[in-house]
Design an enzyme around this catalytic site. Sequence first.
Site, PDB file in Angstrom:
ATOM      1  CB  CYS A 254      -0.962   0.030   1.177  1.00  0.00           C
ATOM      2  SG  CYS A 254      -2.185   1.346   0.971  1.00  0.00           S
TER       3      CYS A 254
ATOM      4  CB  ALA B 147      -7.070  -3.211  -5.444  1.00  0.00           C
TER       5      ALA B 147
ATOM      6  CB  CYS C 275      -3.636   3.637  -4.260  1.00  0.00           C
ATOM      7  SG  CYS C 275      -2.844   4.188  -2.758  1.00  0.00           S
TER       8      CYS C 275
END
Length: 398
Positions: free
Chosen positions: A161, A309, A341
């Site tokens: 992330c 994701a 994101c």
Amino acid sequence: MSMHHRIVVIGGGNAGLSVAARLRNAGQDDVAVIEPSTEHYYQPLWTLVGGGAAPRRESVRPEAQVMPQGVAWIKDSASAIEPDDHTVRLASGGEVGYDYLVVSPGLQLDWNRVPGMEEAIAGPQASSNYDYELAPKTWKLIKGMKRGTAVFTMPSGPIKCAGAPQKIAYLAADYWRQQGVLDEIRVVLVLPTPGMFGVEVFAKELDKVVERYGIEVRFNSEVTDIDPAAQAVTITDNSAHSSEQLDYTMLHVVPPQSAPDWIKHSPVAKPGDPNGYVDIDPNTLQHVRWPEIFALGDAGSSPNSKTGAAIRKQAPVVVENLLATMEHRPVNGRYEGYASCPLTTSRNTMLLAEFDYSMQPAPSIPVIDTTHERRDMWYLKRYGLPAMYWNLILKGRA
């Protein structure tokens, strides 16, 4: 102790359980998951925990509760892969034989790669949302800040992330704005990149966000040393080959990250890669040397952003191609590098940055323009995505 399973999955996180559940849904009845932890974490929520916008308890459930039904759970850590022997060695000394292997152990946090970082987070003025135990401390520091200098860091190299180092800075700045103290606080964001984001349309939107909060951004830079006793960081500008020392009142750090050490030292790691990622084809996610091995998630060498994701798009490709390999059919499933994101830009708005290997926007929600900050996207981040994770993704249905 020795055992054998037709399909062995290393890692009981997002990637491992998504694949295991999909394999079970496809009728595979001999699937084992190697995972030592008794608790399962939804890590994307930790940014909101650190920002005071979600309770930490919502981010954790017992591993037994999320393990797919009918999967053999091996409560141990993998310590080595012997691909020529089709075995995985376990930390306890046992081994597991496999016909097919899915490698998804996640990343390790290399706190010790930055001098002083481990000592700093153990002290009173520094924290990190990359640790379940520390995220509430971040919020405590933000709440207690009335004046001074707040420094938010991001390391160079791939991390899970990549938006999280920025997100907490915006959540903090917005809270300080609401409290009427933002003008008394110098906010410094240290980024190793030349811009706010790798996709121009999102970078322009984030330029407006940092301008709104008056955040000083140090581009092409990273924190290379921390002196917790003096409450000072050394920021090195890699483009100018210069360094500056900055005193901090509050510090939020993000550690450098890499594949687990045992993967780095494994034959399945990509040769010459200092981060030790598993050597896979970036589209089929199949190992380049051992066709019975696949990898996905953060420890794979595919050059996508390391996000949940991305795993959501990778898991069906791995399962499709694994089943094809088992049936001696061509591997036709393709992953095109999709990642997203969800960037929290305030305490009630979010920018959903979606993109693929081409580094162009790759929107997945029809009609809605997600290239700008939106309030409805905040609710997606806070409530929609966690519900989707627990109820659909981990059950192989998303």
